[in-house]
Design a protein around this motif. Structure first.
Motif, short mmCIF file in Angstrom:
data_model
loop_
_atom_site.label_atom_id
_atom_site.label_comp_id
_atom_site.label_asym_id
_atom_site.label_seq_id
_atom_site.Cartn_x
_atom_site.Cartn_y
_atom_site.Cartn_z
N ARG A 25 0.82 -1.21 0.00
CA ARG A 25 0.00 0.00 0.00
C ARG A 25 0.86 1.27 0.00
O ARG A 25 0.60 2.21 -0.76
CB ARG A 25 -0.91 -0.03 1.22
CG ARG A 25 -1.89 1.09 1.26
CD ARG A 25 -2.82 0.92 2.42
NE ARG A 25 -3.85 1.94 2.35
CZ ARG A 25 -4.98 1.89 2.99
NH1 ARG A 25 -5.23 0.88 3.76
NH2 ARG A 25 -5.86 2.85 2.86
N ARG A 54 4.03 1.55 -0.95
CA ARG A 54 4.80 1.66 -2.19
C ARG A 54 3.94 2.16 -3.34
O ARG A 54 4.39 2.99 -4.14
CB ARG A 54 5.40 0.30 -2.58
CG ARG A 54 6.50 -0.21 -1.70
CD ARG A 54 7.90 0.12 -2.20
NE ARG A 54 8.17 -0.26 -3.55
CZ ARG A 54 8.67 -1.43 -3.93
NH1 ARG A 54 8.93 -2.36 -3.03
NH2 ARG A 54 8.92 -1.67 -5.19
N LEU A 55 2.71 1.68 -3.44
CA LEU A 55 1.83 2.15 -4.50
C LEU A 55 1.45 3.61 -4.31
O LEU A 55 1.37 4.37 -5.28
CB LEU A 55 0.58 1.27 -4.58
CG LEU A 55 0.83 -0.17 -5.05
CD1 LEU A 55 -0.48 -0.95 -5.04
CD2 LEU A 55 1.47 -0.21 -6.42
N ALA A 56 1.24 4.02 -3.07
CA ALA A 56 0.93 5.43 -2.79
C ALA A 56 2.12 6.32 -3.14
O ALA A 56 1.95 7.41 -3.70
CB ALA A 56 0.55 5.60 -1.32
N ALA A 98 4.29 10.05 -9.61
CA ALA A 98 3.73 10.26 -10.94
C ALA A 98 2.97 11.59 -11.01
O ALA A 98 3.05 12.31 -12.00
CB ALA A 98 2.79 9.11 -11.31
N THR A 99 2.26 11.91 -9.96
CA THR A 99 1.54 13.19 -9.91
C THR A 99 2.51 14.36 -9.92
O THR A 99 2.30 15.36 -10.63
CB THR A 99 0.64 13.26 -8.67
OG1 THR A 99 -0.25 12.15 -8.69
CG2 THR A 99 -0.14 14.55 -8.61
N GLY A 131 4.37 5.68 -5.41
CA GLY A 131 4.44 5.72 -6.87
C GLY A 131 3.43 6.68 -7.47
O GLY A 131 3.74 7.41 -8.41
N ARG A 132 2.22 6.67 -6.92
CA ARG A 132 1.20 7.60 -7.40
C ARG A 132 1.61 9.04 -7.13
O ARG A 132 1.42 9.93 -7.96
CB ARG A 132 -0.16 7.31 -6.76
CG ARG A 132 -0.88 6.16 -7.39
CD ARG A 132 -2.34 6.09 -6.93
NE ARG A 132 -2.43 5.91 -5.48
CZ ARG A 132 -2.45 4.73 -4.86
NH1 ARG A 132 -2.37 3.63 -5.56
NH2 ARG A 132 -2.56 4.66 -3.55
N ALA A 133 2.19 9.30 -5.95
CA ALA A 133 2.62 10.66 -5.61
C ALA A 133 3.75 11.12 -6.52
O ALA A 133 3.76 12.27 -6.98
CB ALA A 133 3.06 10.71 -4.16
#
Length: 140
Positions: free
Chosen positions: A123, A125-127, A133-134, A129-131
């Protein structure tokens, strides 16, 4: 035509956040403890036969390098596989007595802790990655 020259992809990995590091160490140590418990249970403390059930520690031992290298795939499959250990622990905790029941309860507790650590790691690591990318999309 863009005036920007193409650049090489960024090959430097970002340093893990404190939460990611903590969940990595928790998963690694819990998986190691569960493997030691499985081996000790079937070979020394309360063996059920010739030690053939000690093979159940093999998936945990095979997962250790992936956990050490922070391979997201390893955290994902281990978070699913650990429920086999929890189920075995629940069955044996209710069907055995004495040392076997206590070891089974330990297996259940370590299994739930390992699942929690793996789930938190994925969870976080995915958060992250999303941050990232944003942030990259806003910078472009």
């Amino acid at each position: 035509m863009s005036d920007r020259l193409p650049t090489a992809p960024d090959t430097t990995a970002a340093a893990p956040t404190p939460g990611v590091s903590a969940s990595r160490w928790a998963a690694l140590l819990t998986a190691l403890a569960l493997a030691v418990l499985a081996l000790g249970w079937e070979l020394v403390w309360a063996p059920t036969g010739r030690g053939t059930l000690a093979i159940k520690a093999l998936p945990l031992l095979l997962a250790l390098p992936g956990l050490w290298r922070m391979r997201l795939y390893t955290y994902r499959w281990l978070s699913l596989a650990v429920w086999l250990y929890v189920t075995e622990g629940l069955v044996r905790a209710t069907s055995e007595s004495g040392t076997g029941a206590m070891l089974a309860l330990g297996e259940v507790l370590l299994g739930v802790a390992l699942f929690t650590a793996c789930a938190m790691h994925v969870r976080l690591r995915l958060a992250a990655g999303r941050a990232a990318a944003t942030a990259a999309a806003r910078a472009a």
